[in-house]
Design an enzyme around this catalytic site. Structure first.
Site, PDB file in Angstrom:
ATOM      1  N   CYS A   6       0.830  -1.208   0.000  1.00 39.26           N
ATOM      2  CA  CYS A   6       0.000   0.000   0.000  1.00 39.26           C
ATOM      3  C   CYS A   6       0.868   1.262   0.000  1.00 39.26           C
ATOM      4  CB  CYS A   6      -0.998  -0.029   1.154  1.00 39.26           C
ATOM      5  SG  CYS A   6      -2.310   1.187   0.986  1.00 39.26           S
ATOM      6  N   HIS A  59      -3.196  -5.181   1.563  1.00 37.71           N
ATOM      7  CA  HIS A  59      -2.543  -5.462   2.847  1.00 37.71           C
ATOM      8  C   HIS A  59      -2.526  -6.952   3.173  1.00 37.71           C
ATOM      9  CE1 HIS A  59      -2.169  -1.252   4.007  1.00 37.71           C
ATOM     10  NE2 HIS A  59      -3.357  -1.069   3.468  1.00 37.71           N
ATOM     11  N   GLU A  83      -0.687  -8.423   5.181  1.00 39.58           N
ATOM     12  CA  GLU A  83      -0.380  -8.593   6.606  1.00 39.58           C
ATOM     13  C   GLU A  83      -1.633  -8.630   7.477  1.00 39.58           C
ATOM     14  OE1 GLU A  83      -0.023  -5.915   4.832  1.00 39.58           O
ATOM     15  OE2 GLU A  83      -0.513  -4.106   5.977  1.00 39.58           O
TER      16      GLU A  83
END
Lengths: 193, 334
Positions: free
Chosen positions: A84, A178, A180
């Site tokens: 991002c 994202h 994560e």
């Protein structure tokens, strides 16, 4: 293996946790550290630039010379992942928002990015995405950018509808979403290649 | 529950909490016009809070404080590329829906404005836009999280330039999380009962007035107290497990200097809201940049010292203990 997460701003802890879990899944001995000052980047085997605000992250890494260390790390062919805001900071070319805010980019990834390409937060979303080498993942797009164009050495790994959202150029991985926040799959791929 | 992830899903918990996570390690600044918003963005703010007046001026002018003029908010949204937040009154669903329609990136259901509902906060799970809410204690934080807040901030005492209350609220929440971890697991349910009892107050008052006995009636948003207790209990067990709030926790309310911001980070805040502190100081651009640097380097005292040099006058500030009960903002909405 030592993995450094650029920790000046953004979802640093989430990347640290995902990387630790990925290392464990791959049975690789390693440590993961947050980097908020100079002198740590050169000791790392891989770097991650997290999500956050690209305007803020760029200002802070260029203010304290972490940016120069990342550039040096890339010259040594070190592996770097940006998600991002991290993708924006890695890019060679930005859009009018990048220009308007005079955001300095590292220029390591031969792509042109467009910030906030889907709109504001209410247009943020999650979806299933097919990513080359990784498979199906849950992708979380938060005020996300897209990749508008890529240079000839850049491999496109995923598209959402017709928009490029994941790319790889040698040892550099750039994602508009994202990973994560949903699983460790992308981190495992990153640590392995 | 099974999700259909094939489809695009907007406003999920992951998307809302994810937005808040991207603000971590950052400074969110109160601004009242486009020009201030640009100064904040240039200084490295991760977001701005669009307001009609900063809390110090709201405090000074008195009267009912409401949502800002949407035109002003729109001008601020047009001026910057970073997220724009705006405040609605506690419990004011219509102001919140208007702000959501306008496209603000996060709504602060804030005690700085005059509360619209003395019984309830907004049921934020019904919204696509994420919310941040203030808290003075773990009970308040957990209730707001249960209602769907994606971010918590300390209430502190806004508009005073005095950090003492923000410190107090951060310490109270921390100590309560510690307690939650050391008490036996079966005791957690009792905490949930206590925390959830706030939702029964409206019903309790009406039952007393009517002199009726009723059990397990709907108390809030089509839910019975038992159902709410279950939800709160689940959140408490998660906090016990992870040792922190399950959402991002910022510091707010009285942070006026770079050292104040560093202090709150040292106490475990994920980031900082600065309200009146920046644009009530004599050199806002320099002040804003110094606070951003202090938050990044909160654990490097020499940098905090360096950025604190020659900043000019900080906002004047108020002694919180001299404020009367009626002048306190933090007691609004529990």
């Amino acid at each position: 293996m030592k993995v450094g997460v650029i920790g000046v701003q953004g979802d640093v802890e989430e990347h640290i946790l995902a990387t630790k879990n990925a290392l464990r899944n791959l049975q690789i001995e390693g440590e993961v550290v947050a980097i908020r000052k100079t002198g740590i980047v050169p000791d790392c085997d891989a770097l991650i630039i997290p999500g956050g605000e690209s305007t803020t992250i760029s200002k802070l890494i260029f203010a304290n010379s972490i940016a120069e260390e990342i550039l040096e790390f890339a010259r040594g062919n070190g592996k770097i992942m940006g998600t991002c805001a991290g993708l924006i900071v890695l890019a060679k070319q930005g859009d009018e928002q990048v220009a308007k805010t005079k955001t300095k980019l590292l220029g390591l990834l031969d792509v042109k990015v467009k910030r906030n390409a889907f709109g504001r937060q209410r247009e943020s979303f999650q979806t299933k995405l097919d990513m080359k080498y990784v498979g199906e993942i849950d992708a979380i797009f938060i005020r996300a950018p897209i990749i508008e164009s890529v240079g000839k050495n850049v491999e496109v790994l995923a598209k959402f509808e017709d928009k490029i959202v994941a790319v790889k150029q040698n040892n550099i991985l750039g994602l508009a979403f994202h990973p994560e926040l949903s699983s460790t799959k992308v981190h495992e791929f990153f640590l392995k290649f | 529950m099974k999700f259909d992830l094939e489809k695009l899903r907007f406003g999920t918990e992951l998307v809302k909490r994810g937005f808040a996570k991207m603000q971590k390690g950052g400074v969110i600044m109160d601004v009242t016009n486009a020009e201030q918003a640009v100064i904040a963005e240039e200084a490295g703010a991760v977001a701005v809070m669009a307001l009609h007046k900063v809390p110090a001026d709201i405090r000074a002018s008195g009267g009912v404080a409401r949502m800002a003029d949407p035109k002003k908010i729109q001008e601020i949204m047009d001026a910057v590329t970073i997220p724009v937040m705006a405040k609605c009154r506690i419990g004011h669903i219509a102001e919140a829906r208007a702000l959501e329609a306008l496209g603000v990136d996060m709504i602060d259901e804030s005690e700085v404005l005059t509360p619209a509902d003395t019984f309830f906060h907004i049921y934020k799970k019904n919204f696509t836009v994420p919310f941040v809410c203030g808290a003075r204690s773990l009970g308040e934080a957990v209730r707001r999280i249960w209602e769907g807040a994606a971010m918590i901030r300390t209430k502190g005492e806004a508009g005073t330039g005095n950090v003492v209350e923000a410190v107090k609220h951060m310490r109270l929440i921390d100590q309560a999380i510690y307690m939650l971890r050391v008490i036996p697991e079966e005791s957690v349910y009792g905490v949930a009962l206590k925390y959830a009892s706030r939702y029964a107050e409206l019903s309790k008052q009406v039952k007393e007035e009517m002199n009726v006995v009723l059990e397990n009636e709907v108390v809030y948003e089509n839910l019975t107290l038992n159902e709410i207790v279950e939800g709160i209990h689940e959140i408490l067990l998660e906090i016990r497990e992870i040792g922190r709030l399950p959402v991002v926790n910022f510091a707010a309310g009285g942070i006026a200097t770079p050292a104040d911001a560093a202090l709150m980070m040292k106490l475990g805040a994920d980031g900082v809201f600065v309200g009146s502190g920046i644009f009530k100081s004599s050199n806002p651009a320099k002040f804003a940049r110094a606070i951003v640097e202090a938050v990044e380097h909160y654990d490097q005292p020499e940098i905090v010292a360096e950025v604190s040099k020659e900043l000019g006058e900080a906002m004047r500030g108020l002694e919180v203990s001299k404020l009367s009960e009626g002048e306190l903002l933090q007691t609004r909405g529990a």
